[in-house]
Design a protein around this motif. Structure first.
Motif, short mmCIF file in Angstrom:
data_model
loop_
_atom_site.label_atom_id
_atom_site.label_comp_id
_atom_site.label_asym_id
_atom_site.label_seq_id
_atom_site.Cartn_x
_atom_site.Cartn_y
_atom_site.Cartn_z
N ILE A 37 12.59 -87.22 17.61
CA ILE A 37 12.20 -88.35 18.46
C ILE A 37 11.13 -89.13 17.69
N SER A 38 11.33 -90.44 17.55
CA SER A 38 10.42 -91.25 16.73
C SER A 38 9.14 -91.61 17.49
N SER A 39 8.23 -92.17 16.75
CA SER A 39 6.97 -92.62 17.35
C SER A 39 7.20 -93.76 18.35
N GLN A 40 8.38 -94.36 18.27
CA GLN A 40 8.71 -95.46 19.18
C GLN A 40 9.67 -95.00 20.29
N LYS A 41 9.68 -93.67 20.50
CA LYS A 41 10.51 -93.01 21.53
C LYS A 41 12.01 -93.18 21.26
N GLY A 42 12.35 -93.41 20.01
CA GLY A 42 13.75 -93.57 19.65
C GLY A 42 14.33 -92.30 19.03
#
Length: 312
Positions: free
Chosen positions: A242-247
């Motif tokens: 899960i990315s820092s941008q919630k992706g």
């Protein structure tokens, strides 16, 4: 025939002219073309005739050999010394039938001098004939040897030409095979990339369900572990998180260029969720005539997508 040193004899000119006449006659017989303005023939007469006629080079050489062979025998030898003496003595005795004994002795003495002259003349004639025969034989041998060397050189050049053609063909085949292999590998990678991107599309539905249940996006790998583990098991995937941008981030393995990632980033839009896909993969992987695959962003990096602090 290509001459003997830097000198040409009358005999050589006769032979060359006879070869020229027979070659042109054969050319006219086969193709019905009367050749005019033939360049002067010399040491390179074979090259000249090969250039102005349609005959094959081997046919021209065959005609040349036949003409040369007819000249090998040399001129017809003169009467032998014995035959000349017999004829001369016969004439002397016929003239002596009506002469006196003294006149006969005088004529006999004169005949003896003529006899010596005939011997010397005969010897000179024999010497000239022998020299001519030896010269013609030597010339014929030189001509045949030069023709043989020329044929061998021509065959050697043809073999080299064939070898060069074969080598070029092999290089072209190798290059084409390499190109086909590269194209095939690129096509396989493109297909794999698009398949992995479709898997992310499926994973997005899990995030959508999580959002509708919790009114927020997953904030850690633990909250989306089932979905991430499913993505990690796919061929071509090195990591998923899960990315820092919630992706959702896919890190592709060594089959692709180092650092290749796919990032699907969500955003709220009214009551729904909008997704945007970005990747730094080769642009050719994004080509698809039926659908939009992903946006190309060469500046995207894995390290910029990892959260500074994991919630779990």
């Amino acid at each position: 025939m290509s001459g003997y040193g830097n000198y040409w004899s009358n005999s050589s000119d006769v032979i060359i002219n006879e070869i020229k006449a027979k070659v042109l006659a054969r050319d006219f017989e086969l193709y019905g073309i009367k050749r005019r303005n033939i360049p002067p023939l010399g040491i390179d007469y074979l090259e000249v005739l090969d250039g102005v006629t349609k005959l094959d080079r081997l046919e021209i050489e065959r005609i040349a050999k036949e003409v040369i062979a007819t000249h090998k025998r040399g001129p017809t030898p003169p009467l032998s010394l014995q035959q000349q003496l017999q004829a001369r003595q016969k004439d002397i005795w016929q003239h002596q039938e009506h002469r006196s004994f003294s006149v006969f002795l005088k004529d006999f003495t004169k005949g003896f001098s003529i006899y010596k002259l005939l011997i010397v003349s005969s010897l000179l004639i024999l010497f000239a004939v022998t020299v001519q025969v030896m010269t013609n034989g030597l010339r014929s041998k030189l001509v045949n040897k030069e023709l043989e060397v020329e044929i061998q050189q021509r065959m050697s050049e043809q073999e080299k030409h064939k070898a060069n053609i074969l080598e070029n063909m092999q290089k072209q085949i190798a290059a084409q095979t390499k190109t086909i292999k590269l194209n095939s590998e690129q096509a396989e990678l493109k297909s794999l990339f698009q398949s992995l991107n479709r898997q992310v599309l499926s994973a997005r539905r899990d995030v959508d369900r999580f959002y509708y249940q919790h009114q927020r996006f997953p904030e850690s790998n633990k909250e989306a572990s089932a979905m991430l583990n499913r993505l990690k098991s796919e061929i071509g995937v090195r990591d998923a998180f899960i990315s820092s941008q919630k992706g959702i981030v896919l890190v592709l393995d060594s089959q692709f260029e180092s650092g290749t990632v796919i990032h699907h980033k969500p955003s709220q839009f009214g009551q729904g969720i909008q997704w945007r896909c970005e990747t730094n993969a080769v642009k050719a992987f994004l080509e698809n005539p039926t659908q939009h695959i992903c946006n190309h962003n060469p500046s995207i990096r894995r390290m910029t997508l990892i959260p500074e602090v994991w919630s779990d």
